[in-house]
Design an enzyme around this catalytic site. Structure first.
Site, PDB file in Angstrom:
ATOM      1  N   GLY A  10       0.919  -1.140  -0.032  1.00 24.94           N
ATOM      2  CA  GLY A  10       0.018  -0.223   0.104  1.00 24.94           C
ATOM      3  C   GLY A  10       1.047   1.355   0.016  1.00 24.94           C
ATOM      4  O   GLY A  10       0.312   2.329   0.483  1.00 24.94           O
ATOM      5  N   ASP A  35       2.258  -2.046  -4.557  1.00 24.64           N
ATOM      6  CA  ASP A  35       0.911  -1.324  -4.504  1.00 24.64           C
ATOM      7  C   ASP A  35       0.313  -1.909  -5.749  1.00 24.64           C
ATOM      8  O   ASP A  35       0.837  -2.337  -6.603  1.00 24.64           O
ATOM      9  CB  ASP A  35       1.382   0.321  -4.635  1.00 24.64           C
ATOM     10  N   TYR A 154     -14.709  -3.226   7.841  1.00 26.93           N
ATOM     11  CA  TYR A 154     -13.196  -2.706   8.068  1.00 26.93           C
ATOM     12  C   TYR A 154     -12.799  -2.868   9.373  1.00 26.93           C
ATOM     13  O   TYR A 154     -11.856  -3.419   9.692  1.00 26.93           O
ATOM     14  CB  TYR A 154     -13.187  -1.340   7.642  1.00 26.93           C
TER      15      TYR A 154
END
Ligand code: AKB
Length: 342
Positions: A10, A35, A154
């Site tokens: 990321g 990423d 999440y």
């Protein structure tokens, strides 16, 4: 011989930018940036390799493990809370299965070189879930062990991955120790909403704060999707990056837990609006409530107790609300858009 590296997943995200920049300044360029999208062009000269790929691609991760000796992992890749509510099954795959892939990779690496691999994981205040606004305000500064009943996919993913990190560090292959020994050194921070002057988050529910400030700096109107009274902890991005680096550098013997809260300031949305108006008097900020998103923010704590981080690894933020706005956000965001317009 494989080259020793630090892996950042990321890497194109907000924390990734800050970390890569920090490592480069410290002369540390043995970074493999990972990423979905190729790394931001201005960061590319700062890293050893820039891999565009998916953390769900086990073959690609194996290729990385064959090529490099991965000593540290900063696993930042995730789908944030609002995006995850729109695609919960995809969120589970990315946030949980993706993290499992990285934990397994770290375990394999540590066994191969017979030394622990450091694994830094950004968890979130989304790991908490308070049942009502009344309970939230009565709860005050929430401790790591309290209210861990998240209402979002999440939040569930983050909470479970904290447990997976503990499992892979302390109990992996406990019935076949000869196959699993060595180790993973998993450390996590439950981040508040982060506000960066340089990048915009996407897909989060704490996004109203950065969106409000960035819109005002660009002279654009902004309709805030939570009510003025909505309150959660926030932090300036330099403190977020500092916290990850401080926790990574802390001697293992001083850490009494694997997951830590950190806090800096806790404004209501109305207080953020007031600070933005003080800096940009022409800003056009209204409130147009998106009930489901506002309910998510209401389920997150108004503030967190970060005394364990302060005690164990000397955590202390550099930016309170005044300093975050007056010395970081307002000048740096204004400059960012001035340079952009020039
Ligand atoms: C989000 O809003 O999803 C994130 C977070 C609080 O973890 N910024």
């Amino acid at each position: 011989m494989r080259k020793p590296v630090v892996l950042i997943t990321g890497a194109n995200g907000e924390i990734g930018h800050g970390l890569i920049d920090h490592f480069a300044r410290a002369g540390k360029t043995n970074i493999v940036a990972f990423d979905l999208r190729p790394l931001d062009a201005k960061l590319q000269p700062l890293v050893t390799a820039n891999v565009a790929g998916d953390i769900l691609d086990a073959a690609l991760l194996q290729k990385l493990a064959d090529e490099y000796e991965i000593r540290e992992i900063y696993h930042l890749a995730a789908l944030l809370s609002t995006r995850s509510e729109h695609a919960p099954e995809l969120a589970h795959r990315v946030n949980v299965d993706g993290t499992m892939n990285l934990l397994k990779l770290a375990q394999d690496q540590s066994r191969a070189v017979q030394r622990p691999v450091l694994f830094l994981f950004p968890s979130s205040i989304a790991a908490y879930g308070l049942p009502s606004v009344e309970a939230k305000h009565q709860a005050g500064r929430v401790r790591e062990s309290d209210w861990t009943t998240p209402t979002t996919m999440y939040g569930c993913n983050k909470l479970y991955c904290e447990q997976l990190g503990r499992y892979y560090s302390d109990h992996y292959r406990q019935l076949a120790p000869e196959a699993g020994a060595c180790g993973l050194d998993f450390r996590a921070i439950r981040f508040p909403g982060l506000i960066s002057a340089l990048t915009m988050p996407s897909g989060g529910t704490s996004d109203y704060a950065p969106e409000m400030i960035h819109a005002a700096a660009q002279g654009k109107p902004y309709a805030c999707f939570v009510p003025e009274r909505a309150q959660i902890p926030f932090m300036a991005m330099p403190d977020g990056v500092k916290a990850i680096l401080q926790l990574a550098a802390a001697p293992a013997a001083r850490l009494s837990q694997r997951v830590y809260n950190i806090a800096a300031f806790s404004p209501t949305a109305g207080e953020i609006r007031d600070r933005v108006l003080a800096a940009f008097p022409d800003a056009r900020i209204t409130f147009s409530i998106d009930r489901p998103r506002a309910a998510i923010v209401d389920s997150w704590p108004a503030d967190v107790d970060d005394s364990a981080a302060r005690r164990d690894w000397s955590w202390s933020p550099d930016y309170d609300a005044d300093r975050a706005f007056d010395e970081y956000l307002i000048p740096a965001i204004s400059e960012h858009y001035r340079a952009f317009a020039a």
